[in-house]
Scaffold this motif. Structure first.
Motif, PDB file in Angstrom:
ATOM      1  N   LYS A  12       0.868  -1.170   0.000  1.00 41.44           N
ATOM      2  CA  LYS A  12       0.000   0.000   0.000  1.00 41.44           C
ATOM      3  C   LYS A  12       0.907   1.223   0.000  1.00 41.44           C
ATOM      4  O   LYS A  12       2.045   1.167   0.485  1.00 41.44           O
ATOM      5  N   GLU A  25     -10.055   3.612  -1.797  1.00 42.48           N
ATOM      6  CA  GLU A  25      -8.887   3.635  -2.662  1.00 42.48           C
ATOM      7  C   GLU A  25      -9.156   2.854  -3.947  1.00 42.48           C
ATOM      8  O   GLU A  25     -10.192   2.220  -4.100  1.00 42.48           O
ATOM      9  N   TYR A  26      -8.178   2.891  -4.825  1.00 46.88           N
ATOM     10  CA  TYR A  26      -8.084   1.944  -5.927  1.00 46.88           C
ATOM     11  C   TYR A  26      -6.943   0.983  -5.605  1.00 46.88           C
ATOM     12  O   TYR A  26      -5.996   1.339  -4.896  1.00 46.88           O
ATOM     13  N   LEU A  29      -4.322  -1.710  -7.584  1.00 46.92           N
ATOM     14  CA  LEU A  29      -3.772  -2.361  -8.765  1.00 46.92           C
ATOM     15  C   LEU A  29      -3.443  -3.809  -8.429  1.00 46.92           C
ATOM     16  O   LEU A  29      -2.964  -4.100  -7.332  1.00 46.92           O
ATOM     17  N   GLU A  35       5.596   0.115 -15.140  1.00 52.97           N
ATOM     18  CA  GLU A  35       4.469   0.928 -15.621  1.00 52.97           C
ATOM     19  C   GLU A  35       4.309   0.884 -17.138  1.00 52.97           C
ATOM     20  O   GLU A  35       3.387   1.502 -17.682  1.00 52.97           O
ATOM     21  N   PRO A  48      -4.430   6.219  -9.982  1.00 58.26           N
ATOM     22  CA  PRO A  48      -3.598   5.063  -9.613  1.00 58.26           C
ATOM     23  C   PRO A  48      -2.270   4.987 -10.357  1.00 58.26           C
ATOM     24  O   PRO A  48      -1.292   4.452  -9.817  1.00 58.26           O
ATOM     25  N   SER A  62       0.168   6.921  -8.399  1.00 59.37           N
ATOM     26  CA  SER A  62       0.596   6.141  -7.236  1.00 59.37           C
ATOM     27  C   SER A  62       1.609   5.074  -7.629  1.00 59.37           C
ATOM     28  O   SER A  62       2.576   4.824  -6.910  1.00 59.37           O
ATOM     29  N   LEU A  63       1.386   4.455  -8.778  1.00 56.36           N
ATOM     30  CA  LEU A  63       2.330   3.456  -9.265  1.00 56.36           C
ATOM     31  C   LEU A  63       3.699   4.086  -9.513  1.00 56.36           C
ATOM     32  O   LEU A  63       4.736   3.518  -9.153  1.00 56.36           O
ATOM     33  N   CYS A  68      -3.533   2.273  -3.632  1.00 58.02           N
ATOM     34  CA  CYS A  68      -2.978   3.475  -4.265  1.00 58.02           C
ATOM     35  C   CYS A  68      -3.182   4.771  -3.498  1.00 58.02           C
ATOM     36  O   CYS A  68      -2.890   5.843  -4.027  1.00 58.02           O
TER      37      CYS A  68
END
Length: 270
Positions: free
Chosen positions: A65, A112-113, A115, A128, A214, A217-218, A240
């Motif tokens: 997270k 949140e989202y 992945l 990514e 997201p 965040s990645l 994310c």
């Protein structure tokens, strides 16, 4: 560039092990009982304590997270970066669930989202570039901590952030919702999130620069760990960061959450 050489550092061993014991025993860690050298004063020391925490608690992890990704949030809180931590398999709950309040002390609820990675991958810039190997889900992150709050509140916001990293990124309980198909084509930042807490309805979702996509965040996750020899495993998740103003959970709360056009969650706190 900061490189966290976990293997040769031992100064934060005491904090990491005491935190693990507190979670396993369901007790609270009074920071007033620790020496000054046990308190992380740098990001490097915070990750060292986190690493000892994972070694000591010895539980299966199923991803990560990352919180406080937005620069605006970091500036408001006085942080020097995001707050990452691993997530444990035994903390996952169903979309409609009941939670014992005693199991989530000092907890906040965040929408949140998440992945989900479909194959083993190194955490680097190539991660990514393979978005067809990543799915997206709605998610709930219930943050929690085993610090005695009055002892933690004596420190400034930056040290409190380091303590949060040490405590596996303020981990607690995780709920994964429905998959968002064709997520790369959707306007994720415009999806409304509706709350109904004990009959009190609101829409506490972030807008503007606080609303983190997201993919951003990645990128922050990769930037944090790309110089480490760390792998994402197939079916691991990355939560994310919060899309809402975090809600402080209270005993006997009945919480209903709707991601508009996607799915709903129901959480009863007992």
């Amino acid at each position: 560039i900061i490189v966290y050489t976990f293997s040769i550092l031992t100064i934060m061993k005491n904090l990491g092990e005491l935190l693990a014991k507190s979670w396993l025993d369901k007790t609270f860690l009074n920071l007033d009982t620790l020496n000054a050298k046990d308190i992380p004063s740098t990001r490097k020391e915070a990750f060292e304590a986190q690493n000892f925490f994972y070694q000591s608690i010895n539980k299966k992890t199923v991803g990560w997270k990352i919180g406080a990704v937005a620069k605006e949030v970091q500036e408001e809180e006085g942080y020097d970066g995001p707050v990452p931590g691993k997530i444990f398999e035994d903390t996952f709950l169903q979309m409609n669930t009941k939670i014992d309040f005693n199991d989530i002390p000092h907890s906040n609820l965040e929408c949140e989202y998440a992945l989900k990675f479909l194959k083993d991958s190194k955490i680097d810039n190539d991660l990514e570039k393979n978005l067809n190997q990543i799915k997206l889900f709605t998610a709930i992150d219930i943050t929690s901590t085993r610090y005695e709050q009055t002892s933690r509140d004596k420190f400034n916001k930056l040290v409190q952030m380091y303590l949060g990293i040490a405590d596996h990124g303020n981990g607690g309980r995780i709920i994964i919702g429905s998959e968002i198909t064709d997520w790369q084509k959707k306007g994720l930042n415009s999806i409304k999130i509706k709350f109904d807490i004990n009959g009190d309805k609101s829409e506490p979702y972030f807008t503007g620069t606080k609303r983190i996509h997201p993919l951003k965040s990645l990128k922050a996750f990769i930037e944090e760990f790309k110089h480490q020899n760390i792998q994402i495993k197939a079916n691991d998740y990355l939560l994310c960061g919060s899309l809402i103003h975090p809600y402080k959970i209270k005993r006997n709360d009945y919480i209903k959450i709707e991601y508009e056009g996607l799915n709903k969650f129901e959480i009863k706190i007992k």
